[in-house]
Scaffold this active site. Structure first.
Site, short mmCIF file in Angstrom:
data_model
loop_
_atom_site.label_atom_id
_atom_site.label_comp_id
_atom_site.label_asym_id
_atom_site.label_seq_id
_atom_site.Cartn_x
_atom_site.Cartn_y
_atom_site.Cartn_z
NE ARG A 160 -17.36 -4.11 10.76
CZ ARG A 160 -16.61 -4.28 9.69
NH1 ARG A 160 -15.73 -3.37 9.34
NH2 ARG A 160 -16.72 -5.35 8.95
NE ARG B 122 -18.70 -4.22 4.57
CZ ARG B 122 -17.46 -4.33 4.05
NH1 ARG B 122 -16.39 -4.27 4.84
NH2 ARG B 122 -17.29 -4.47 2.76
NE ARG C 46 -10.37 1.86 8.12
CZ ARG C 46 -11.50 1.75 8.79
NH1 ARG C 46 -12.66 1.83 8.17
NH2 ARG C 46 -11.48 1.55 10.07
NE ARG D 30 -3.85 -1.86 2.42
CZ ARG D 30 -4.95 -1.90 3.16
NH1 ARG D 30 -5.35 -0.84 3.80
NH2 ARG D 30 -5.65 -3.00 3.25
P1 AMP Z 1 -8.06 -3.76 5.39
O1 AMP Z 1 -8.91 -4.79 6.03
O2 AMP Z 1 -7.21 -4.31 4.29
O3 AMP Z 1 -8.82 -2.54 4.98
O4 AMP Z 1 -7.02 -3.28 6.51
C1 AMP Z 1 -7.47 -2.76 7.75
C2 AMP Z 1 -6.40 -1.86 8.35
O5 AMP Z 1 -5.19 -2.62 8.58
C3 AMP Z 1 -5.97 -0.71 7.47
O6 AMP Z 1 -6.85 0.41 7.59
C4 AMP Z 1 -4.58 -0.42 8.03
O7 AMP Z 1 -4.65 0.28 9.27
C5 AMP Z 1 -4.05 -1.81 8.31
N1 AMP Z 1 -3.35 -2.36 7.13
C6 AMP Z 1 -3.73 -3.41 6.36
N2 AMP Z 1 -2.85 -3.64 5.38
C7 AMP Z 1 -1.88 -2.70 5.52
C8 AMP Z 1 -0.70 -2.38 4.79
N3 AMP Z 1 -0.33 -3.08 3.69
N4 AMP Z 1 0.06 -1.35 5.25
C9 AMP Z 1 -0.29 -0.65 6.33
N5 AMP Z 1 -1.40 -0.88 7.04
C10 AMP Z 1 -2.20 -1.89 6.65
#
Ligand code: AMP
Length: 196
Positions: A133, A127, A144, A88
């Site tokens: 949540r 959701r 986000r 990311r």
């Molecule tokens: P997600 O379920 O993929 O939206 O991830 C949930 C949260 O986990 C994100 O909002 C970040 O805080 C953290 N996260 C997940 N993947 C990454 C990544 N590749 N780099 C940094 N933070 C991450």
């Protein structure tokens, strides 16, 4: 098969990644899921990650990269993997490049799920309400999306320059999107290199 699945929060990466990984017989690795289970188990990694996650910010690269390096070193990844939600940031792209080079492998494709931001915010707010949540408030949901637009969307051009990107319309039913993903992986890249 070594695949990346990219796209903004709420675009349906988790749903599509499970189906895709099953089709290719490779593990689906979602960094968000790993972080969530570490938070639930209150491990040191989970304690570090939680504050960032609650604010909608990214967990620092050193932490995320070390976690992914360890996971990709496990035996089930030897024949391939699907990464969902990683890389990311530019530093994470560099780390993944180094990990792949060290094992003499390369990515096969980067699938990008495209969905309009306002539709995503609507989906995620609904959701959060349905699932109770309460910490997933609209400002955090919007944050986000902003973080994705600022830090992650620009990485798509890097992969497009390598001819790896397959952009797929992420709207419609799960089955419709899965069919588009399949078709895109069977086809040549539709996004030409735009980065010199
Ligand atoms: P997600 O379920 O993929 O939206 O991830 C949930 C949260 O986990 C994100 O909002 C970040 O805080 C953290 N996260 C997940 N993947 C990454 C990544 N590749 N780099 C940094 N933070 C991450």
């Amino acid at each position: 098969m070594r695949l990346l699945l990219m796209g903004p929060p709420g675009a349906g990466k988790g749903t599509q990644s499970a189906a895709l990984a099953a089709r290719y017989g490779i593990p689906a690795i979602a960094t968000g899921d790993i972080f969530r289970s570490q938070v639930a188990e209150r491990t040191p990694l989970g304690v570090t990650a939680q504050g960032y996650m609650d604010r909608g910010e990214y967990v620092p690269d050193e932490v995320t990269n070390a976690m992914v390096a360890a996971r990709l070193g496990e035996a089930d990844c030897a024949r391939g993997f699907l990464l969902d939600g990683y890389p990311r940031t530019a530093e994470q792209v560099a780390e993944l490049d180094a990990l792949l080079a060290a094992s003499d492998h390369a990515l096969d494709a980067v699938v990008v799920l495209a969905v309009d931001t306002e539709e995503l915010v609507g989906r995620l707010v609904r959701r959060a309400g349905l699932e109770g949540r309460t910490d997933d408030t609209e400002p955090v949901i919007r944050r986000r999306q902003e973080v994705y637009a600022e830090q992650t969307a620009p990485l798509i051009a890097l992969y497009a320059a390598r001819g790896l990107v397959r952009e797929v319309d992420g709207t419609g039913t799960v089955v419709d999107v899965a069919a588009r993903v399949d078709a895109a992986l069977g086809a040549q890249s539709t996004i030409e290199a735009s980065v010199s």
